[in-house]
Design a protein around this motif. Sequence first.
Motif, PDB file in Angstrom:
ATOM      1  N   VAL A  82       0.846  -1.199   0.000  1.00 55.23           N
ATOM      2  CA  VAL A  82       0.000   0.000   0.000  1.00 55.23           C
ATOM      3  C   VAL A  82       0.881   1.249   0.000  1.00 55.23           C
ATOM      4  O   VAL A  82       1.585   1.523   0.971  1.00 55.23           O
ATOM      5  CB  VAL A  82      -0.939   0.015   1.224  1.00 55.23           C
ATOM      6  CG1 VAL A  82      -1.864   1.224   1.164  1.00 55.23           C
ATOM      7  CG2 VAL A  82      -1.743  -1.281   1.295  1.00 55.23           C
ATOM      8  N   ASN A  83       0.834   1.998  -1.088  1.00 56.42           N
ATOM      9  CA  ASN A  83       1.599   3.241  -1.204  1.00 56.42           C
ATOM     10  C   ASN A  83       0.744   4.426  -0.773  1.00 56.42           C
ATOM     11  O   ASN A  83      -0.306   4.680  -1.372  1.00 56.42           O
ATOM     12  CB  ASN A  83       2.059   3.453  -2.649  1.00 56.42           C
ATOM     13  CG  ASN A  83       3.147   2.495  -3.067  1.00 56.42           C
ATOM     14  OD1 ASN A  83       4.321   2.722  -2.833  1.00 56.42           O
ATOM     15  ND2 ASN A  83       2.739   1.393  -3.692  1.00 56.42           N
ATOM     16  N   SER A  84       1.173   5.132   0.250  1.00 56.29           N
ATOM     17  CA  SER A  84       0.486   6.351   0.684  1.00 56.29           C
ATOM     18  C   SER A  84       1.544   7.386   1.045  1.00 56.29           C
ATOM     19  O   SER A  84       2.747   7.121   0.949  1.00 56.29           O
ATOM     20  CB  SER A  84      -0.442   6.073   1.865  1.00 56.29           C
ATOM     21  OG  SER A  84       0.300   5.657   3.002  1.00 56.29           O
ATOM     22  N   SER A  85       1.114   8.562   1.472  1.00 55.55           N
ATOM     23  CA  SER A  85       2.070   9.630   1.786  1.00 55.55           C
ATOM     24  C   SER A  85       2.426   9.600   3.274  1.00 55.55           C
ATOM     25  O   SER A  85       1.754   8.973   4.093  1.00 55.55           O
ATOM     26  CB  SER A  85       1.483  10.995   1.420  1.00 55.55           C
ATOM     27  OG  SER A  85       0.393  11.311   2.275  1.00 55.55           O
ATOM     28  N   ASP A  86       3.502  10.317   3.609  1.00 54.74           N
ATOM     29  CA  ASP A  86       3.889  10.478   5.007  1.00 54.74           C
ATOM     30  C   ASP A  86       3.244  11.708   5.623  1.00 54.74           C
ATOM     31  O   ASP A  86       3.160  11.828   6.849  1.00 54.74           O
ATOM     32  CB  ASP A  86       5.415  10.590   5.130  1.00 54.74           C
ATOM     33  CG  ASP A  86       6.113   9.281   4.808  1.00 54.74           C
ATOM     34  OD1 ASP A  86       5.673   8.236   5.316  1.00 54.74           O
ATOM     35  OD2 ASP A  86       7.082   9.291   4.034  1.00 54.74           O
ATOM     36  N   LEU A 120       3.831   1.383   2.731  1.00 51.27           N
ATOM     37  CA  LEU A 120       4.908   2.271   2.307  1.00 51.27           C
ATOM     38  C   LEU A 120       4.355   3.690   2.410  1.00 51.27           C
ATOM     39  O   LEU A 120       3.621   4.135   1.542  1.00 51.27           O
ATOM     40  CB  LEU A 120       5.353   1.959   0.875  1.00 51.27           C
ATOM     41  CG  LEU A 120       5.781   0.513   0.595  1.00 51.27           C
ATOM     42  CD1 LEU A 120       6.182   0.351  -0.870  1.00 51.27           C
ATOM     43  CD2 LEU A 120       6.928   0.090   1.495  1.00 51.27           C
ATOM     44  N   GLY A 121       4.668   4.380   3.501  1.00 51.72           N
ATOM     45  CA  GLY A 121       4.038   5.663   3.810  1.00 51.72           C
ATOM     46  C   GLY A 121       3.143   5.517   5.024  1.00 51.72           C
ATOM     47  O   GLY A 121       2.550   4.459   5.256  1.00 51.72           O
ATOM     48  N   LYS A 122       3.027   6.588   5.825  1.00 55.99           N
ATOM     49  CA  LYS A 122       2.395   6.500   7.142  1.00 55.99           C
ATOM     50  C   LYS A 122       0.881   6.701   7.145  1.00 55.99           C
ATOM     51  O   LYS A 122       0.188   6.177   8.025  1.00 55.99           O
ATOM     52  CB  LYS A 122       3.022   7.539   8.083  1.00 55.99           C
ATOM     53  CG  LYS A 122       4.496   7.325   8.352  1.00 55.99           C
ATOM     54  CD  LYS A 122       5.042   8.427   9.248  1.00 55.99           C
ATOM     55  CE  LYS A 122       6.528   8.227   9.510  1.00 55.99           C
ATOM     56  NZ  LYS A 122       7.096   9.326  10.328  1.00 55.99           N
ATOM     57  N   LYS A 123       0.357   7.472   6.218  1.00 55.82           N
ATOM     58  CA  LYS A 123      -1.032   7.900   6.335  1.00 55.82           C
ATOM     59  C   LYS A 123      -2.035   6.752   6.245  1.00 55.82           C
ATOM     60  O   LYS A 123      -3.031   6.722   6.971  1.00 55.82           O
ATOM     61  CB  LYS A 123      -1.338   8.957   5.266  1.00 55.82           C
ATOM     62  CG  LYS A 123      -0.776  10.336   5.593  1.00 55.82           C
ATOM     63  CD  LYS A 123      -1.375  10.860   6.890  1.00 55.82           C
ATOM     64  CE  LYS A 123      -0.806  12.207   7.271  1.00 55.82           C
ATOM     65  NZ  LYS A 123      -1.397  12.715   8.517  1.00 55.82           N
TER      66      LYS A 123
END
Length: 294
Positions: A82-86, A120-123
Amino acid sequence: MANLKEVRNRIATTISTQQITKAMKLVSATKLKKAQDAISQMRPYSDKLYGILMNLAESAKSDRELEKYFEHREVKNVLLIVNSSDKGLCGAYNSNIIKEVKSLLTEKYGKEVNVELKFLGKKAYDYFKKMDVNANTEDMEAFLDLNSDNVFEIGSRVIQDFTQGKYDEVRIVYNKFKNAATQYVTVEKMLPVELSAFEGQETEEGFISNYEFEPSQSEILSNLIPQAVKTQLYRTMLDAQASEHGSRMVAMDKATENAGEMLFDLKLEYNQARQAAITTEILEIVGGAAALEG
């Protein structure tokens, strides 16, 4: 109507917020340009890599040593990357990813399949940590230092887990970049490798060229296939990064525009309040003068 001091404070706060959103828009625009350059620089490499695989796809089907990359097993254990933003303040970027992952969990896989979410990314993790999910946060800060070496290391571990039978299927969920204003959620299968992606394609001259290989085709494929899978992961992460910056740039541009509209309304309200206060003072002076004359 609010008094003059309250309105002045709101105007000052709005101006300060507008300056911040405008600065964030400019920063995102600069980062977006760098992210687009990174995608452009990687494209010739990936195109050439996939071109070689295109020529060798038929050979891969008959090679038993390569079956571990193409083996379709009964899907019991799945890894979703899962790709998200920090960071936030990027419009619907993260909420769209979360919505897609929830849809996959409930509609595609259900309770019968054990799904592990690799964040992959915190949000996205900030949302799903409140739910009963199998979360993998080992590489959650991957976007803080996004480069091919780090991503290929992540890809190597994923490939190893798949070939050892830990996962029966690996998919990547990310926002695919189209332009600064448009990104759309995409789900790509990473493993098992689909040979159909390379079979039957034609070169620019209209046919697939035949080559003699040294070392053997099998040995080349045993190195190229993992490389292609890791390149796919890297490409999706570059797309996700560009999408994040594009989404944030558009969101901050809209926020700056909204702050300008709010400032117009506040200044109008301030002028009306000031005019009313002046009118009241004049009336009081005129009334006092009339009382003295009387």
